[in-house]
Write an enzyme that holds these catalytic residues in place. Sequence first.
Site, PDB file in Angstrom:
ATOM      1  N   CYS A 115       0.799  -1.236   0.000  1.00 57.40           N
ATOM      2  CA  CYS A 115       0.000   0.000   0.000  1.00 57.40           C
ATOM      3  C   CYS A 115       0.830   1.283   0.000  1.00 57.40           C
ATOM      4  O   CYS A 115       0.351   2.320  -0.451  1.00 57.40           O
ATOM      5  CB  CYS A 115      -1.015  -0.005   1.134  1.00 57.40           C
ATOM      6  SG  CYS A 115      -0.274  -0.010   2.758  1.00 57.40           S
ATOM      7  N   LYS A 183      -7.370  -9.073  10.280  1.00 54.34           N
ATOM      8  CA  LYS A 183      -7.220  -7.622  10.178  1.00 54.34           C
ATOM      9  C   LYS A 183      -8.548  -7.049   9.693  1.00 54.34           C
ATOM     10  O   LYS A 183      -9.030  -7.399   8.616  1.00 54.34           O
ATOM     11  CB  LYS A 183      -6.104  -7.285   9.200  1.00 54.34           C
ATOM     12  CG  LYS A 183      -5.944  -5.795   8.973  1.00 54.34           C
ATOM     13  CD  LYS A 183      -4.670  -5.491   8.207  1.00 54.34           C
ATOM     14  CE  LYS A 183      -4.567  -4.019   7.898  1.00 54.34           C
ATOM     15  NZ  LYS A 183      -3.323  -3.694   7.196  1.00 54.34           N
ATOM     16  N   ARG A 193      -2.350   6.221   8.092  1.00 49.67           N
ATOM     17  CA  ARG A 193      -2.359   6.414   6.634  1.00 49.67           C
ATOM     18  C   ARG A 193      -1.612   7.679   6.247  1.00 49.67           C
ATOM     19  O   ARG A 193      -1.044   7.762   5.167  1.00 49.67           O
ATOM     20  CB  ARG A 193      -3.785   6.363   6.110  1.00 49.67           C
ATOM     21  CG  ARG A 193      -4.277   4.928   6.211  1.00 49.67           C
ATOM     22  CD  ARG A 193      -5.696   4.724   5.799  1.00 49.67           C
ATOM     23  NE  ARG A 193      -6.029   3.305   5.984  1.00 49.67           N
ATOM     24  CZ  ARG A 193      -7.218   2.791   5.799  1.00 49.67           C
ATOM     25  NH1 ARG A 193      -8.206   3.576   5.413  1.00 49.67           N
ATOM     26  NH2 ARG A 193      -7.435   1.508   5.991  1.00 49.67           N
ATOM     27  N   ARG A 205     -10.871  -0.290   1.964  1.00 50.41           N
ATOM     28  CA  ARG A 205     -10.269  -1.626   1.962  1.00 50.41           C
ATOM     29  C   ARG A 205     -11.268  -2.710   2.384  1.00 50.41           C
ATOM     30  O   ARG A 205     -10.882  -3.795   2.772  1.00 50.41           O
ATOM     31  CB  ARG A 205      -9.065  -1.642   2.893  1.00 50.41           C
ATOM     32  CG  ARG A 205      -7.999  -0.603   2.555  1.00 50.41           C
ATOM     33  CD  ARG A 205      -6.682  -0.994   3.196  1.00 50.41           C
ATOM     34  NE  ARG A 205      -5.840   0.129   3.557  1.00 50.41           N
ATOM     35  CZ  ARG A 205      -5.065   0.811   2.720  1.00 50.41           C
ATOM     36  NH1 ARG A 205      -5.047   0.509   1.444  1.00 50.41           N
ATOM     37  NH2 ARG A 205      -4.314   1.800   3.163  1.00 50.41           N
ATOM     38  N   GLU A 221     -10.051 -17.311   9.572  1.00 53.31           N
ATOM     39  CA  GLU A 221      -8.888 -16.638   8.967  1.00 53.31           C
ATOM     40  C   GLU A 221      -7.599 -17.078   9.665  1.00 53.31           C
ATOM     41  O   GLU A 221      -6.592 -17.339   9.025  1.00 53.31           O
ATOM     42  CB  GLU A 221      -9.024 -15.109   9.102  1.00 53.31           C
ATOM     43  CG  GLU A 221     -10.019 -14.465   8.165  1.00 53.31           C
ATOM     44  CD  GLU A 221      -9.404 -14.097   6.812  1.00 53.31           C
ATOM     45  OE1 GLU A 221      -8.241 -14.435   6.561  1.00 53.31           O
ATOM     46  OE2 GLU A 221     -10.123 -13.476   6.012  1.00 53.31           O
ATOM     47  N   LYS A 236      -5.730  -7.278  14.631  1.00 51.35           N
ATOM     48  CA  LYS A 236      -5.616  -5.843  14.401  1.00 51.35           C
ATOM     49  C   LYS A 236      -6.936  -5.245  13.957  1.00 51.35           C
ATOM     50  O   LYS A 236      -7.542  -5.816  13.062  1.00 51.35           O
ATOM     51  CB  LYS A 236      -4.557  -5.644  13.322  1.00 51.35           C
ATOM     52  CG  LYS A 236      -4.337  -4.228  12.931  1.00 51.35           C
ATOM     53  CD  LYS A 236      -3.284  -4.167  11.877  1.00 51.35           C
ATOM     54  CE  LYS A 236      -3.217  -2.750  11.369  1.00 51.35           C
ATOM     55  NZ  LYS A 236      -2.363  -2.618  10.242  1.00 51.35           N
ATOM     56  N   SER A 262      -2.822   3.056  15.231  1.00 47.57           N
ATOM     57  CA  SER A 262      -2.602   4.503  15.319  1.00 47.57           C
ATOM     58  C   SER A 262      -3.787   5.274  15.911  1.00 47.57           C
ATOM     59  O   SER A 262      -3.594   6.180  16.720  1.00 47.57           O
ATOM     60  CB  SER A 262      -2.259   5.048  13.931  1.00 47.57           C
ATOM     61  OG  SER A 262      -3.292   4.727  13.013  1.00 47.57           O
ATOM     62  N   TYR A 300       2.711   2.050  19.657  1.00 46.56           N
ATOM     63  CA  TYR A 300       3.475   3.299  19.574  1.00 46.56           C
ATOM     64  C   TYR A 300       3.797   3.824  20.963  1.00 46.56           C
ATOM     65  O   TYR A 300       4.554   4.773  21.097  1.00 46.56           O
ATOM     66  CB  TYR A 300       2.676   4.337  18.766  1.00 46.56           C
ATOM     67  CG  TYR A 300       2.276   3.799  17.398  1.00 46.56           C
ATOM     68  CD1 TYR A 300       3.215   3.717  16.374  1.00 46.56           C
ATOM     69  CD2 TYR A 300       0.990   3.317  17.151  1.00 46.56           C
ATOM     70  CE1 TYR A 300       2.881   3.189  15.134  1.00 46.56           C
ATOM     71  CE2 TYR A 300       0.635   2.789  15.920  1.00 46.56           C
ATOM     72  CZ  TYR A 300       1.587   2.723  14.923  1.00 46.56           C
ATOM     73  OH  TYR A 300       1.253   2.190  13.705  1.00 46.56           O
TER      74      TYR A 300
HETATM   75  C1  PBG Z   1      -0.904  -1.528   5.651  1.00 53.96           C
HETATM   76  C2  PBG Z   1      -1.041  -1.296   7.104  1.00 53.96           C
HETATM   77  C3  PBG Z   1      -1.953  -0.465   7.771  1.00 53.96           C
HETATM   78  C4  PBG Z   1      -1.596  -0.498   9.127  1.00 53.96           C
HETATM   79  C5  PBG Z   1      -0.519  -1.372   9.239  1.00 53.96           C
HETATM   80  N1  PBG Z   1      -0.198  -1.873   7.987  1.00 53.96           N
HETATM   81  C6  PBG Z   1      -3.012   0.409   7.261  1.00 53.96           C
HETATM   82  C7  PBG Z   1      -4.194  -0.150   6.589  1.00 53.96           C
HETATM   83  O1  PBG Z   1      -4.388  -1.345   6.428  1.00 53.96           O
HETATM   84  O2  PBG Z   1      -5.000   0.665   6.147  1.00 53.96           O
HETATM   85  C8  PBG Z   1      -2.270   0.251  10.230  1.00 53.96           C
HETATM   86  C9  PBG Z   1      -1.424   0.542  11.420  1.00 53.96           C
HETATM   87  C10 PBG Z   1      -1.962   1.582  12.334  1.00 53.96           C
HETATM   88  O3  PBG Z   1      -3.045   2.172  12.125  1.00 53.96           O
HETATM   89  O4  PBG Z   1      -1.266   1.862  13.314  1.00 53.96           O
HETATM   90  N2  PBG Z   1      -1.693  -2.453   5.076  1.00 53.96           N
END
Ligand code: PBG
Length: 313
Positions: A115, A183, A193, A205, A221, A236, A262, A300
């Site tokens: 991505c 995820k 992002r 997504r 999964e 996640k 995040s 983080y």
């Molecule tokens: C990429 C990815 C993402 C995150 C980790 N790897 C973003 C997404 O899938 O949109 C998110 C990490 C975060 O928000 O801290 N595929």
Amino acid sequence: MYKRFHYKRESEEIRLKHRQTFLYKEDFILPLFIVEGDDVKTEIPSMPEVYHFSIDRVLLYLDKMIELGLTSVLLFGIPDKKGIKEALDGIVQKAVKAIKAKFPGLEVITDVCLCSYTENGHCHIGDNDETCKILADVALSHVKAGADIVAPSDMMDGRVYHIKNKLDENGYNDIPVMSYAAKYASNFYGPFRDAADCAPETGDRKSYQMDYCNRDEAIEEVFEDIVEGAKQIIIKPALSYLDIIRDVKDKIDLPVIGYNVSGEYKMIYESVKQGWASEDLINETIISLKRAGCDRIITYFTPYLLEKLSEQV
Ligand code: PBG
């Protein structure tokens, strides 16, 4: 008659004797965002106290973190130019080499996804299986550079199968795949992002990440990724998904890792910063992930937590 509980809570000393969940420095995995260039350490606007680092500066930062007890990092690369070529040979591979050369004992995990490299910001190039083949090559390039673990986060079907086969064919049978098995298509990824310059240009997504209304599907999964060869499992996001973490923990005998993403970080950080909650909210949050069943946590807050743990004797 009724039961008495308060005796367990009389003082911190006594509470400690009854405490069931503890944090260790080894629990934490620190995400790092690596950019091209020299002498770059720029705070990411959407993520206070989280930085874009050039390789030279990340090495200095890691010196400090390792002194505090850091044992593991998760690398994200932000290339100057978009394009799959950069994903196969670019900033991540350079960063892995530099970090492993200076800190051979630090566990280096790489995020495997497209991505940050596709023009449209999606995690695929259109076709699922073609994307898997590219992801396998990307993972192999990370391992050749010295990565200890690869972590595919794209949510393509069959990518663990393709990555595992590719690693085995090339003699890297021992390298674990830590898959983002469950995820969810989450609203908690917003700040990231910005950090990874990977907001989808159009659409979202939801056609490949999981529907957040679903619980049983997460188990399916996870088992599929294990069948395909995953050795560690990421759930996640983490905070709104404690039920999933516990379900998975109860059903599998592999390490379960929660990704405190995040948006969760930002929410907690701001609550503390604005004075709406005591700083202890951070500890409470991370403990909740451990209590739910996480063996390790990608967060983080790692620098903060390492410092806190270093203050305790
Ligand atoms: C990429 C990815 C993402 C995150 C980790 N790897 C973003 C997404 O899938 O949109 C998110 C990490 C975060 O928000 O801290 N595929």
